[in-house]
Design a protein around this motif. Structure first.
Motif, PDB file in Angstrom:
ATOM      1  N   GLU A 252       0.830  -1.207   0.000  1.00 37.63           N
ATOM      2  CA  GLU A 252       0.000   0.000   0.000  1.00 37.63           C
ATOM      3  C   GLU A 252       0.865   1.258   0.000  1.00 37.63           C
ATOM      4  O   GLU A 252       0.537   2.252  -0.646  1.00 37.63           O
ATOM      5  CB  GLU A 252      -0.921   0.018   1.219  1.00 37.63           C
ATOM      6  CG  GLU A 252      -2.102  -0.914   1.155  1.00 37.63           C
ATOM      7  CD  GLU A 252      -3.000  -0.753   2.382  1.00 37.63           C
ATOM      8  OE1 GLU A 252      -3.333   0.404   2.727  1.00 37.63           O
ATOM      9  OE2 GLU A 252      -3.330  -1.774   3.008  1.00 37.63           O
ATOM     10  N   THR A 313      -0.322   7.945   6.492  1.00 38.49           N
ATOM     11  CA  THR A 313      -1.688   7.794   5.979  1.00 38.49           C
ATOM     12  C   THR A 313      -2.060   6.326   5.863  1.00 38.49           C
ATOM     13  O   THR A 313      -3.154   5.902   6.250  1.00 38.49           O
ATOM     14  CB  THR A 313      -1.816   8.484   4.611  1.00 38.49           C
ATOM     15  OG1 THR A 313      -1.568   9.878   4.768  1.00 38.49           O
ATOM     16  CG2 THR A 313      -3.202   8.286   4.025  1.00 38.49           C
ATOM     17  N   SER A 316      -2.471   4.671   9.306  1.00 38.33           N
ATOM     18  CA  SER A 316      -3.694   5.075  10.022  1.00 38.33           C
ATOM     19  C   SER A 316      -4.854   4.135   9.717  1.00 38.33           C
ATOM     20  O   SER A 316      -5.822   4.079  10.487  1.00 38.33           O
ATOM     21  CB  SER A 316      -4.072   6.514   9.655  1.00 38.33           C
ATOM     22  OG  SER A 316      -4.526   6.602   8.317  1.00 38.33           O
ATOM     23  N   ARG A 317      -4.750   3.414   8.625  1.00 39.69           N
ATOM     24  CA  ARG A 317      -5.812   2.462   8.256  1.00 39.69           C
ATOM     25  C   ARG A 317      -5.585   1.092   8.883  1.00 39.69           C
ATOM     26  O   ARG A 317      -6.372   0.158   8.666  1.00 39.69           O
ATOM     27  CB  ARG A 317      -5.882   2.331   6.730  1.00 39.69           C
ATOM     28  CG  ARG A 317      -6.189   3.631   6.001  1.00 39.69           C
ATOM     29  CD  ARG A 317      -6.589   3.374   4.560  1.00 39.69           C
ATOM     30  NE  ARG A 317      -5.487   2.946   3.724  1.00 39.69           N
ATOM     31  CZ  ARG A 317      -4.751   3.762   2.956  1.00 39.69           C
ATOM     32  NH1 ARG A 317      -5.004   5.074   2.969  1.00 39.69           N
ATOM     33  NH2 ARG A 317      -3.770   3.285   2.203  1.00 39.69           N
ATOM     34  N   HIS A 318      -4.499   0.963   9.650  1.00 38.81           N
ATOM     35  CA  HIS A 318      -4.153  -0.341  10.226  1.00 38.81           C
ATOM     36  C   HIS A 318      -3.828  -0.189  11.714  1.00 38.81           C
ATOM     37  O   HIS A 318      -2.664  -0.289  12.118  1.00 38.81           O
ATOM     38  CB  HIS A 318      -2.965  -0.942   9.474  1.00 38.81           C
ATOM     39  CG  HIS A 318      -3.238  -1.164   8.015  1.00 38.81           C
ATOM     40  ND1 HIS A 318      -3.914  -2.269   7.551  1.00 38.81           N
ATOM     41  CD2 HIS A 318      -2.965  -0.389   6.927  1.00 38.81           C
ATOM     42  CE1 HIS A 318      -4.017  -2.188   6.227  1.00 38.81           C
ATOM     43  NE2 HIS A 318      -3.454  -1.055   5.833  1.00 38.81           N
TER      44      HIS A 318
END
Length: 420
Positions: A252, A313, A316-318
């Protein structure tokens, strides 16, 4: 001395030297912790030291770290700076350097060059515009199965040829000349173990450039960035809602890089870039290696901040996963040093003119041993050696351009004596 004397000296032995040197496998290895990274680099080092001794260069030697040092004594009573000429012996790990078979294309008539060892490898004139300046010249390539090694055995051959001429042509007046051949330049360790006290030079020139007439006093500033991502590893049979793969998170991060800027494939001129060069790991932990480049240090740091913003960024999703962001300085733009010693460049530019060329003053979208030497206190611009298309099977060099590099070296030595 008169320019015409140097310009009529026979420099054709540079071809024979180059053909011998490229057949010695000197590929460096970034995964090796030793210095030099490969012992085979010393094979060429021993050859060069023996040849220098045979010329009468009494102190020529190969040291334990793979460096060749040598001194050509002054033949003038003037008090002159000590000048060093430097090239690296290793070839890049990007393409095989084993079993190099050089091919000479005599009297190049234009058009494309198909290489005999692998006819699918063609050096196309449309992709190599400098070939248009080589009509009638002798072009050396590999056979298409390996790189050639012009980077930087062309530089080594030109320095060795110039050394022999300085030892046998006393009419070329010069101060003390030092020679330095380095290992491991291609993996960023070219001057890690160099002994500048033993070298004893005041100024230097790397001979590691491309187009005839080019001289460079500016390089990228360079950092390496290592990003370590710690994921959450769970047995895949019971992973729903729990597993967070570090491999996928690392992917990612790479996917989050800008698509139309800040990469090698989308930048040119004075634009910098952020470039992922390696990714490895497991579900539990993955590591990303980046190189970051720019001519200006403040922009270099800005690129690193942007890269870390991308990482933040993604992370922050994990929730529950962590990362470590490490920056290591690799080298800095040598222009910040060379601007303080303008005579080094002025002599290089005039030497190119006296060798019959129009100087091409350029900035390097990369680095040389001279980058680090300059920041270590040895101001060191880069002059051409004549090779092109480095690090791949389409690499080539012009014999006549190597000869021009030899004459440029001789003019540099004479100018330091003349201008004092």
């Amino acid at each position: 001395m008169k320019d015409s004397v140097i310009n009529t000296i026979n420099t054709t032995t540079v071809e024979e030297r180059f053909l011998r040197y490229v057949q010695v496998d000197t590929q460096s290895d970034p995964s090796s912790p030793s210095q030099p990274s490969t012992e085979k680099q010393k094979d060429l080092g021993r050859m060069l030291a023996d040849e220098l001794l045979g010329m009468g260069v009494a102190d020529a030697h190969l040291d334990e770290y793979g460096y060749v040092y040598a001194t050509i004594p002054a033949n003038t009573d003037k008090d002159l700076p000590v000048i060093c000429f430097c090239s690296h012996m290793d070839t890049a790990p990007d393409c095989s350097g084993t079993g190099v078979t050089p091919v000479i294309h005599r009297g190049y008539r234009g058009g494309d060059l198909t290489l005999p060892g692998d006819p699918s490898v063609t050096i196309r004139q449309s992709e190599h515009p400098d070939l248009k300046n080589q009509l009638g010249n002798d072009i050396i390539t590999a056979d298409g199965t390996t790189l050639l090694g012009a980077d930087d055995k062309a530089g080594v051959a030109t320095i060795m040829t110039a050394a022999q001429l300085l030892m046998t042509r006393p009419e070329i007046k010069h101060g003390t000349i030092k020679i330095l051949f380095t290992p491991d330049e291609e993996i960023g360790r070219g001057v890690d173990k160099v002994d500048l006290v033993k070298l004893g030079a005041d100024f230097a020139y790397t001979v590691d450039g491309e187009t005839a007439g080019s001289i460079e006093d500016e390089t990228f500033s360079a950092d390496g960035v290592t990003i370590t991502v710690d994921g959450v590893s769970v047995h895949p049979g019971f992973a729903k809602g729990k597993l967070q793969s570090a491999i996928k998170i690392a992917s990612e991060i790479v996917s989050g890089l800008p698509k139309d800027r800040l990469s090698p494939e989308s930048t040119g001129g004075r634009e910098g870039f952020v470039h992922p060069v390696a990714i490895k790991g497991s579900v539990e932990q993955a590591t990303l290696e980046f190189i970051v480049r720019d001519f200006e240090d403040d922009r270099l740091h800005a690129h690193e901040l942007e890269l870390e913003d991308i990482v933040k960024t993604v992370m922050s999703r994990h929730p529950g996963c962590t990362y470590h962001f490490e920056v290591k300085e690799q080298y800095r733009n040598m222009k910040q040093v060379l601007d303080k010693y303008r005579q080094v460049m002025e002599i290089g530019l005039e030497a190119i003119r006296r060798a019959g060329m129009q100087p091409l003053r350029r900035s390097i979208r990369g680095g040389t041993d001279g980058s680090r030497l300059s920041l270590m206190g040895l101001p060191c611009p880069n002059i051409f050696a004549g090779g092109h298309a480095f690090h791949g099977k389409e690499e080539w060099v012009s014999v006549q351009d190597m000869e021009k590099a030899v004459r440029t070296i001789l003019h540099i030595t004479a100018l330091w004596e003349e201008w004092r």
